[in-house]
Motif scaffolding. Structure first.
Motif: not given
Length: 372
Positions: A8, A12, A36-39, A43, A144, A147
């Motif tokens: 992380s 993205t 498709d997402g930063k978390n 994914r 957050d 993450n």
């Protein structure tokens, strides 16, 4: 797009390489893919941008985007540090401190340290400098936080100072007995619960007079041979009174017959003197009831005084005494003959005094003998 494992970073973006199929030799494609997402977690990866290099702005191709493929964003490892206060020994490993901050959190992310359920403790409870401290149970929270993974909180060191243990002697008095022993009980304050301590006290000298009482020994059971305490000793006042001697005569007052009634006392003739003390007795007069040989003879003493290194530890209740403790033993005398005995034969072995020559006797002064 291609499958990618990525740590992380708050975006993205994917470093994976887009695979293009159907290109004519000499042509190329520049393309990127994204999650498709930063978390963090499982994914999907899909093509984000592309550029066909064919000399015709890509108009020679019909571009078809393939299906998304699986990817994974791994949690980011972060660390924290702790500040710990020094303390005085209290018999526990408890440490007081704070977890001061996180290292490695990306700018803009909402992540904080949650120390409510954490514990900060020394590795052992004993006094010392630079003692290791360990943190357990710390956690992170915030929008957050999912993450990130919190690694070990940086362990710290701090000092545990020795506790003060005060030992106070108590006042005491006694009659002189030749020792410094005191039966007073030492008062101990400052002992931590769970530890035990005992102590003894003594007079600062065996001699009679105003004295100090001092703490002279102790045993501390604290699991550290007493090393968790600084000892403070407090003296007390005391008195050793002089021992009263009755003046009574004891033992035996002896001499060899010398024709006088004079008696000479020894230290052992005075009742009550502590064994080993240097005390002598002198008297204005000390005499037998008569000069003759015998036992259990009466001895009378007047004007007694004490001398010697330990005499000041005693006092006489009276300076006179009389007791049947006397013995006068018989005096051995020497009889010698000077000259050669002679006589006219008379049929016997006898010699008269006139035939012996000179006969000498060694007697006590004032005594006499006769020669037959």
């Amino acid at each position: 797009p291609s499958t990618t494992l990525f740590r992380s970073d708050g975006t993205t973006a994917s470093a994976g390489k887009v695979v293009a199929e159907g290109l004519v030799d000499g042509d190329g494609v520049i393309a990127t893919q994204v999650f498709d997402g930063k978390n963090a977690g499982d994914r999907w990866l899909q093509v984000d941008t592309w550029q066909v290099v064919d000399g015709n702005y890509g108009n020679n191709y019909v571009v078809t985007i393939g299906d998304a493929v699986a990817g994974f964003i791994e949690k980011r490892l972060i660390t924290a540090s702790v500040q710990v206060q020094d303390k005085v020994y209290d018999g526990t490993t408890l440490a007081i401190g704070s977890i001061t901050g996180l290292t490695g959190v990306l700018a803009g992310d909402d992540v904080v340290i949650n120390a409510d359920g954490s514990g900060i403790a020394f590795l052992d409870r004993n006094a010392g400098n630079g003692k290791a401290v360990k943190v357990t149970g710390a956690a992170i929270s915030g929008a957050d936080a999912g993450n990130y993974t919190l690694g070990d909180v940086s362990n710290s060191t701090a000092n545990i100072a020795k506790a003060v243990l005060t030992m106070t002697a108590t006042g005491d008095s006694k009659v002189y007995d030749g020792t410094t022993e005191s039966k007073g009980a030492v008062i101990i304050t400052g002992l931590i619960a769970g530890d035990t301590a005992t102590a003894t006290q003594a007079f600062d000298s065996k001699n009679a007079g105003s004295r100090n009482l001092v703490v002279n020994g102790w045993v501390i059971e604290d699991g550290n041979d007493g090393g968790n305490y600084t000892i403070v000793k407090v003296d007390a006042s005391g008195v050793i009174s002089r021992k009263v001697l009755s003046g009574a005569l004891t033992g035996a007052v002896s001499k060899v017959y010398d024709g006088t009634t004079t008696a000479v006392l020894l230290p052992t003739n005075l009742d009550g003197v502590v064994a080993g003390d240097v005390v002598t007795v002198s008297a204005a007069e000390a005499y037998f009831d008569d000069k003759n040989v015998g036992t259990a003879k009466r001895v009378t003493v007047t004007g007694m005084t004490l001398q010697g290194a330990d005499a000041d530890n005693y006092v006489l209740s009276q300076d006179y005494a009389s007791a049947n403790v006397g013995t006068i033993t018989a005096r051995q005398i020497t009889v010698s003959v000077d000259g050669r005995g002679s006589k006219t034969y008379d049929g016997t072995t006898a010699l008269t005094s006139g035939q012996l020559g000179s006969v000498t006797f060694t007697l006590a002064e004032g005594d006499a003998f006769t020669q037959d």
